[in-house]
Design an enzyme around this catalytic site. Structure first.
Site, mmCIF file in Angstrom:
data_model
loop_
_atom_site.group_PDB
_atom_site.id
_atom_site.type_symbol
_atom_site.label_atom_id
_atom_site.label_comp_id
_atom_site.label_asym_id
_atom_site.label_seq_id
_atom_site.Cartn_x
_atom_site.Cartn_y
_atom_site.Cartn_z
ATOM 1 N N GLY A 9 1.024 -1.052 -0.006
ATOM 2 C CA GLY A 9 0.049 0.162 0.065
ATOM 3 C C GLY A 9 0.843 1.105 -0.050
ATOM 4 O O GLY A 9 1.998 1.150 -0.590
ATOM 5 N N GLY A 120 6.014 8.266 6.903
ATOM 6 C CA GLY A 120 4.752 8.516 6.160
ATOM 7 C C GLY A 120 5.081 8.371 4.697
ATOM 8 O O GLY A 120 6.262 8.807 4.072
ATOM 9 N N LYS A 169 7.735 3.524 18.962
ATOM 10 C CA LYS A 169 7.052 3.948 17.775
ATOM 11 C C LYS A 169 5.586 4.251 18.355
ATOM 12 O O LYS A 169 5.063 5.436 18.016
ATOM 13 C CB LYS A 169 6.652 3.255 16.636
ATOM 14 C CG LYS A 169 5.661 3.543 15.516
ATOM 15 C CD LYS A 169 6.570 4.975 15.001
ATOM 16 C CE LYS A 169 5.754 5.713 13.809
ATOM 17 N NZ LYS A 169 4.328 5.388 13.523
ATOM 18 N N GLU A 176 3.190 12.642 18.649
ATOM 19 C CA GLU A 176 2.790 13.315 17.178
ATOM 20 C C GLU A 176 1.227 13.703 17.643
ATOM 21 O O GLU A 176 1.049 14.914 17.134
ATOM 22 C CB GLU A 176 2.565 12.134 16.214
ATOM 23 C CG GLU A 176 2.175 12.401 14.958
ATOM 24 C CD GLU A 176 2.119 11.163 14.010
ATOM 25 O OE1 GLU A 176 3.254 10.715 13.613
ATOM 26 O OE2 GLU A 176 1.111 10.396 13.974
HETATM 27 N N1 LIG Z 1 0.453 5.801 6.325
HETATM 28 C C1 LIG Z 1 1.527 6.258 7.229
HETATM 29 O O1 LIG Z 1 1.614 7.221 7.332
HETATM 30 C C2 LIG Z 1 2.006 5.088 8.088
HETATM 31 C C3 LIG Z 1 1.527 3.705 8.109
HETATM 32 N N2 LIG Z 1 2.469 3.138 9.132
HETATM 33 C C4 LIG Z 1 1.913 1.445 9.278
HETATM 34 O O2 LIG Z 1 2.252 0.865 7.935
HETATM 35 C C5 LIG Z 1 1.407 -0.187 7.986
HETATM 36 C C6 LIG Z 1 0.826 -0.123 6.487
HETATM 37 O O3 LIG Z 1 0.214 1.243 6.240
HETATM 38 P P1 LIG Z 1 -0.226 1.756 4.847
HETATM 39 O O4 LIG Z 1 0.584 1.368 3.579
HETATM 40 O O5 LIG Z 1 -0.505 3.393 5.040
HETATM 41 O O6 LIG Z 1 -1.515 1.069 4.623
HETATM 42 P P2 LIG Z 1 -2.490 0.697 3.280
HETATM 43 O O7 LIG Z 1 -3.714 0.507 3.696
HETATM 44 O O8 LIG Z 1 -2.149 1.776 2.496
HETATM 45 O O9 LIG Z 1 -1.733 -0.441 2.884
HETATM 46 C C7 LIG Z 1 -2.136 -1.956 3.359
HETATM 47 C C8 LIG Z 1 -1.952 -2.916 2.143
HETATM 48 O O10 LIG Z 1 -1.677 -4.135 2.865
HETATM 49 C C9 LIG Z 1 -2.454 -5.022 1.883
HETATM 50 N N3 LIG Z 1 -2.736 -6.163 2.821
HETATM 51 C C10 LIG Z 1 -3.703 -6.339 3.927
HETATM 52 N N4 LIG Z 1 -3.695 -7.642 4.328
HETATM 53 C C11 LIG Z 1 -2.819 -8.131 3.753
HETATM 54 C C12 LIG Z 1 -2.633 -9.614 3.756
HETATM 55 N N5 LIG Z 1 -2.913 -10.510 4.518
HETATM 56 N N6 LIG Z 1 -1.536 -9.926 2.847
HETATM 57 C C13 LIG Z 1 -1.066 -9.289 2.151
HETATM 58 N N7 LIG Z 1 -1.328 -7.832 1.889
HETATM 59 C C14 LIG Z 1 -2.173 -7.491 2.780
HETATM 60 C C15 LIG Z 1 -3.482 -4.286 1.510
HETATM 61 O O11 LIG Z 1 -4.389 -4.953 0.348
HETATM 62 C C16 LIG Z 1 -2.789 -2.915 1.152
HETATM 63 O O12 LIG Z 1 -2.280 -2.864 -0.050
HETATM 64 C C17 LIG Z 1 0.164 -0.087 8.922
HETATM 65 O O13 LIG Z 1 0.512 -0.615 10.149
HETATM 66 C C18 LIG Z 1 0.216 1.411 9.244
HETATM 67 O O14 LIG Z 1 -0.289 1.482 10.501
HETATM 68 C C19 LIG Z 1 3.388 3.357 10.002
HETATM 69 C C20 LIG Z 1 3.888 4.444 9.444
HETATM 70 C C21 LIG Z 1 3.247 5.532 8.788
HETATM 71 O O1 LIG Z 2 2.095 6.236 12.249
HETATM 72 C C1 LIG Z 2 1.705 7.232 11.645
HETATM 73 C C2 LIG Z 2 2.552 8.334 11.544
HETATM 74 O O2 LIG Z 2 3.481 8.239 12.432
HETATM 75 C C3 LIG Z 2 0.640 6.700 10.791
HETATM 76 O O3 LIG Z 2 0.095 7.765 9.854
HETATM 77 C C4 LIG Z 2 -0.657 6.442 11.795
HETATM 78 O O4 LIG Z 2 -1.604 6.173 11.074
HETATM 79 C C5 LIG Z 2 -0.917 7.733 12.721
HETATM 80 O O5 LIG Z 2 -1.807 7.753 13.628
HETATM 81 P P1 LIG Z 2 -3.419 7.999 13.699
HETATM 82 O O6 LIG Z 2 -3.738 7.246 12.585
HETATM 83 O O7 LIG Z 2 -4.062 7.386 14.812
HETATM 84 O O8 LIG Z 2 -3.491 9.393 13.615
#
Ligand SMILES: NC(=O)C1=CN([C@@H]2O[C@H](COP(=O)(O)OP(=O)(O)OC[C@H]3O[C@@H](n4cnc5c(N)ncnc54)[C@H](O)[C@@H]3O)[C@@H](O)[C@H]2O)C=CC1
Ligand SMILES: O=C(CO)[C@H](O)[C@H](O)COP(=O)(O)O
Length: 304
Positions: A9, A120, A169, A176
Site C-alpha cells: 500500500g 509516512g 513508535k 505526534e
Molecule cells: N500511512 C502512514 O503514514 C504510516 C503507516 N504506518 C503503518 O504501516 C502499515 C501499512 O500502512 P499503509 O501502507 O499506510 O496502509 P495501506 O492501507 O495503504 O496498505 C496496506 C496494504 O496491505 C495489504 N494487505 C492487507 N492484508 C494483507 C495480507 N494479509 N497479505 C498481503 N497484503 C495485505 C492491503 O491490500 C494494502 O495494499 C500499517 O500498519 C500502518 O499503520 C506506519 C507509519 C506511517
Molecule cells: O504512524 C503514523 C505516523 O507516524 C501513521 O500515519 C498513523 O496512522 C498515525 O496515527 P493515527 O492514524 O492514529 O493518526
C-alpha cells in the site's frame, strides 16, 4: 540481498522502491493484484500468495511485512510459518501493538524484528526513521535494507529486545498527537484573535528560524496554502487513535502523567461524537488535515 515484501500500500510500495533503488532484489505480494502489478512495474518479482513469495525467496529468507496492524499481520505470519526456520528474519514495519510483537516473536521460528516506521508516504523521498526491536544478529543482518528504507545509517537503530521498536513508535505517535493538538490550538487562537492574519504567512515565518519550526509546522503551512486561510471544507473530525490510546493506557499502567497526549486523544474522540453547527473547532480541523499531510490519510470534509 533479496527481500520479500508483503503489503504494497502507501508504505509498502515505498519500501519496494527504496530497496530496489539501493540495488537489492525484491519479491512482492499483496492481496490487491493492482498493487502487485505496480510493484512489478518498479522491478519487483511478483508473487501470487504469501506462500509463493516464501518459496521464491529460497533459503535464509528476509521478509518485510507492511500490512495493517492486527489480524493482517497474524494472517501473513500463519501462512509464512511452515516455510520459516531460525535462519530467517521477518520484519514487521507496521504500527503493531508492542505486546502483539512480543507474542509473535515468541511464537515464530524465525528471528522477528518489530520496526516502528515514521515519515509516512509524504516522506518517501527522504526515507523513513526506523525504530527496531529484536535480536541483535537479525538487526545487523538487515542493516543494508534498513540503510535503504531509512534516511540512511543515522535513520535507524536497534532500540532493544522484542517489542521495543513498536513501543518506541507507540510513544512517538502519542507525541505526534500532542504536537498536532498544540499547533492546532495556537492557530485556532490566531484565526479567532485580534488580528486578521494570513496563517500561511505565520507558519512560513515560524518555519524559518523560529523555536517551534518543525515538519508538522511545514505541513500546517502546506495545509493553509492548499485549503485556504480557514481550511475550507476540512471537517472537525479526527480519525485514527489506536497508537495514542495504547500510549495513554501504558502511561496509566506505568503511573506516568501524560495529560497533553491524553487531551489530544480525547479531542479526537470528542470530534467523532459531536456534530454541531458550523465548521467546528479549528484545532481539530487542522489535526484532520495534518493526518493527510504526513500519512496521506483520507480527509473527512463537510458539505459547503
Ligand atoms: N500511512 C502512514 O503514514 C504510516 C503507516 N504506518 C503503518 O504501516 C502499515 C501499512 O500502512 P499503509 O501502507 O499506510 O496502509 P495501506 O492501507 O495503504 O496498505 C496496506 C496494504 O496491505 C495489504 N494487505 C492487507 N492484508 C494483507 C495480507 N494479509 N497479505 C498481503 N497484503 C495485505 C492491503 O491490500 C494494502 O495494499 C500499517 O500498519 C500502518 O499503520 C506506519 C507509519 C506511517
Ligand atoms: O504512524 C503514523 C505516523 O507516524 C501513521 O500515519 C498513523 O496512522 C498515525 O496515527 P493515527 O492514524 O492514529 O493518526
Amino acid at each position: 540481498m533479496q527481500l520479500g515484501v508483503v503489503g504494497l500500500g502507501r508504505m509498502g510500495q515505498i519500501v519496494v522502491d527504496r530497496v530496489r533503488e539501493a540495488g537489492h532484489d525484491v519479491v512482492a505480494f499483496d492481496l490487491d493484484e493492482q498493487a502487485v502489478a505496480t510493484a512489478a512495474d518498479a522491478g519487483a518479482t511478483p508473487a501470487d500468495s504469501v506462500v509463493d513469495l516464501a518459496e521464491r525467496l529460497g533459503g535464509d529468507k528476509r521478509i518485510w511485512l507492511m500490512v495493517p496492524a492486527g489480524d493482517a499481520v497474524d494472517a501473513a505470519l500463519d501462512d509464512l510459518e511452515p516455510h520459516l526456520d531460525s535462519d530467517d528474519v521477518v520484519v514487521d514495519g507496521g504500527n503493531s501493538y508492542f505486546e502483539d510483537s512480543v507474542r509473535r516473536a515468541e511464537s515464530t521460528d524465525a528471528a522477528y524484528l518489530d520496526c516502528g516506521t515514521s515519515g509516512g508516504p509524504a516522506g518517501a523521498e527522504l526515507g523513513f526513521s526506523l525504530m527496531v526491536g529484536g535480536p541483535e544478529w537479525a538487526y545487523e543482518e538487515l542493516v543494508p535494507v534498513f540503510d535503504a528504507v531509512a534516511t540512511g545509517p543515522e535513520g535507524h537503530d536497534r532500540m532493544g529486545p522484542a517489542g521495543s521498536g513498536h513501543y518506541v513508535k507507540m510513544v512517538h505517535n502519542g507525541v505526534e498527537y500532542a504536537l498536532m493538538q498544540t499547533y492546532g490550538e495556537g492557530f485556532e487562537l490566531l484565526a479567532n484573535g485580534r488580528y486578521d492574519l494570513d496563517l500561511e504567512s505565520v507558519a512560513r515565518t515560524w518555519n524559518n528560524g523560529a523555536v517551534i519550526r518543525s515538519w508538522l509546522l511545514e505541513l500546517c503551512e502546506e495545509a493553509f496554502a492548499e485549503e485556504g486561510n480557514h481550511l475550507g471544507t476540512v471537517a472537525d473530525r479526527v480519525e485514527g487513535g489506536s497508537t495514542g490510546t495504547w500510549t495513554v493506557q501504558e502511561a496509566l499502567e506505568q503511573e506516568v502523567p501524560v495529560p497533553l497526549i491524553y487531551q489530544a486523544l480525547a479531542e479526537r474522540f470528542d470530534s467523532r461524537s459531536s456534530g454541531g453547527e458550523g465548521p467546528g473547532r479549528f484545532s481539530r480541523r487542522l489535526a484532520n488535515r495534518l493526518r493527510y499531510g504526513f500519512g496521506r490519510h483520507e480527509v473527512p470534509r463537510r458539505e459547503e
